[in-house]
Scaffold this active site. Sequence first.
Site, short mmCIF file in Angstrom:
data_model
loop_
_atom_site.label_atom_id
_atom_site.label_comp_id
_atom_site.label_asym_id
_atom_site.label_seq_id
_atom_site.Cartn_x
_atom_site.Cartn_y
_atom_site.Cartn_z
N LYS A 97 2.15 -3.25 6.61
CA LYS A 97 2.54 -3.52 5.21
C LYS A 97 4.05 -3.40 5.05
O LYS A 97 4.68 -4.19 4.35
CB LYS A 97 1.83 -2.55 4.27
CG LYS A 97 0.32 -2.74 4.19
CD LYS A 97 -0.05 -4.03 3.49
CE LYS A 97 -1.53 -4.20 3.29
NZ LYS A 97 -1.89 -5.51 2.70
N TYR A 127 -1.71 0.19 10.05
CA TYR A 127 -1.92 -0.49 8.76
C TYR A 127 -0.69 -0.32 7.86
O TYR A 127 -0.17 -1.29 7.30
CB TYR A 127 -3.17 0.08 8.09
CG TYR A 127 -3.37 -0.34 6.67
CD1 TYR A 127 -3.85 -1.61 6.37
CD2 TYR A 127 -3.06 0.51 5.61
CE1 TYR A 127 -4.02 -2.02 5.05
CE2 TYR A 127 -3.22 0.12 4.30
CZ TYR A 127 -3.71 -1.14 4.02
OH TYR A 127 -3.87 -1.53 2.73
N SER A 181 0.82 -1.22 0.00
CA SER A 181 0.00 0.00 0.00
C SER A 181 0.85 1.26 0.00
O SER A 181 1.94 1.30 0.58
CB SER A 181 -0.86 -0.01 1.26
OG SER A 181 -1.47 1.25 1.45
O1 LIG Z 1 -16.66 8.62 4.50
C1 LIG Z 1 -15.50 8.98 4.24
C2 LIG Z 1 -14.49 8.04 3.86
C3 LIG Z 1 -13.22 8.52 3.60
N1 LIG Z 1 -12.95 9.83 3.69
C4 LIG Z 1 -11.57 10.33 3.45
O2 LIG Z 1 -11.22 10.07 2.12
C5 LIG Z 1 -9.81 9.84 2.03
C6 LIG Z 1 -9.58 8.51 1.36
O3 LIG Z 1 -10.05 7.50 2.26
P1 LIG Z 1 -10.29 5.99 1.84
O4 LIG Z 1 -11.15 5.89 0.63
O5 LIG Z 1 -10.73 5.25 3.07
O6 LIG Z 1 -8.85 5.50 1.38
P2 LIG Z 1 -7.45 5.54 2.15
O7 LIG Z 1 -7.58 5.72 3.59
O8 LIG Z 1 -6.62 6.54 1.40
O9 LIG Z 1 -6.90 4.08 2.00
C7 LIG Z 1 -7.10 3.30 0.86
O10 LIG Z 1 -6.03 3.47 0.03
C8 LIG Z 1 -4.83 2.93 0.53
C9 LIG Z 1 -3.71 3.27 -0.41
O11 LIG Z 1 -3.52 4.66 -0.43
C10 LIG Z 1 -5.03 1.43 0.69
O12 LIG Z 1 -3.87 0.80 1.06
C11 LIG Z 1 -6.07 1.22 1.73
O13 LIG Z 1 -6.29 -0.15 1.92
C12 LIG Z 1 -7.32 1.86 1.29
O14 LIG Z 1 -8.24 1.79 2.36
C13 LIG Z 1 -9.27 9.88 3.49
O15 LIG Z 1 -8.75 11.14 3.76
C14 LIG Z 1 -10.53 9.65 4.32
O16 LIG Z 1 -10.49 10.23 5.60
C15 LIG Z 1 -13.93 10.76 4.05
O17 LIG Z 1 -13.68 11.96 4.14
N2 LIG Z 1 -15.17 10.28 4.31
#
Ligand SMILES: O=c1ccn([C@@H]2O[C@H](COP(=O)(O)OP(=O)(O)O[C@H]3O[C@H](CO)[C@@H](O)[C@H](O)[C@H]3O)[C@@H](O)[C@H]2O)c(=O)[nH]1
Length: 325
Positions: free
Chosen positions: A143, A139, A115
């Site tokens: 990894k 997390y 990741s």
């Molecule tokens: O309801 C929500 C869900 C997410 N977010 C934000 O959107 C961004 C992206 O979040 P998310 O879609 O959960 O992805 P990431 O946390 O960036 O992680 C994903 O992307 C990673 C690689 O960057 C992978 O390794 C992970 O498994 C995968 O969950 C983050 O800032 C979150 O806080 C919101 O604001 N509201």
Amino acid sequence: MKILVTGGAGYIGSIVSAMLVDAGHSVVAIDDLSTSDASGVPAGVEFIRCDISQVATVLTPDSGFDAVLHFAGLIAAGESVQKPGLYWHVNTGGSLSLLVAMRAAGVRKIVFSSSAAVYGNPTQVPILESATVAPTSPYGENKLAVDFMLAGEVAALGIAATSLRYFNVVGAYRRGTTVMGERHTPETHLIPLALEAAAGRRPEFAIFGTDYPTPDGTTIRDYIHVEDLARAHLLALDNLTPGEHKVFNLGNGTGFSIREVLAVVEKVTGKPLPVIEKDRRAGDPAELVASSDAAKAELGWTPAKASLQDMVSDAWDFLNSGSQS
Ligand SMILES: O=c1ccn([C@@H]2O[C@H](COP(=O)(O)OP(=O)(O)O[C@H]3O[C@H](CO)[C@@H](O)[C@H](O)[C@H]3O)[C@@H](O)[C@H]2O)c(=O)[nH]1
């Protein structure tokens, strides 16, 4: 080849399994079904319900596997901050169980699902594989720890290992008449949650943090279509080299803020999104954007579906396809 896919009922593992079968490989998928269900396992794949800690019951010395694609694991960086022990147990402990079983069975090829979270807050974007690794969540640490384990096995045994560092994976894959897409339980990812809110299945969409040091205050991510990502696994499998641990970023090299993503969601769905703003989610870096030049040069990988609008559109079609419940 006879290939073991761990996490083969999940979003990415199931799509890669389907592509492997369609490329002529024999695939056995294991999954504990803790965040997925067996209906996600594609036709043509042999499925065994098995926790990754018990992988040695499937990956036995006489099982005849040639290679392992390792997807099994918990995936929510935010949750990992709340439950670090669980994440270390499943993600790092599970990977250790797998490497021990591979050693005992004499399996010498592995592609690992890593990741962008290993990088933490990068000092510059786009991020090269040689960038400093400083994860901001357990997390990401999990990894990274697996990369050290893989490097150790490569040095000790001369096996072939590749870690693919995914950026943010979106979209769906059409296989014949079947559409395969994202259906985590619970769902935590930005785009599926925004689409569910647009569809009226959720009352609102919450942005986690509007005070990041980015132009509009929301986090920036690099989105990659799951079909492009999955194809990279088949290329990585062909490219495995004994005695080498290779690492490749997989993204498109373009960052989108949450607000920009939400605008695309509104455009694709034609529906206004009820948006609220909340505090930051723990463990989230401000900006993650990939350089995937190494994957392009060494694996011959060419992303074909790089438009965010097409990714969101495919995810929206999947949501409305009835494949998702
Ligand atoms: O309801 C929500 C869900 C997410 N977010 C934000 O959107 C961004 C992206 O979040 P998310 O879609 O959960 O992805 P990431 O946390 O960036 O992680 C994903 O992307 C990673 C690689 O960057 C992978 O390794 C992970 O498994 C995968 O969950 C983050 O800032 C979150 O806080 C919101 O604001 N509201």
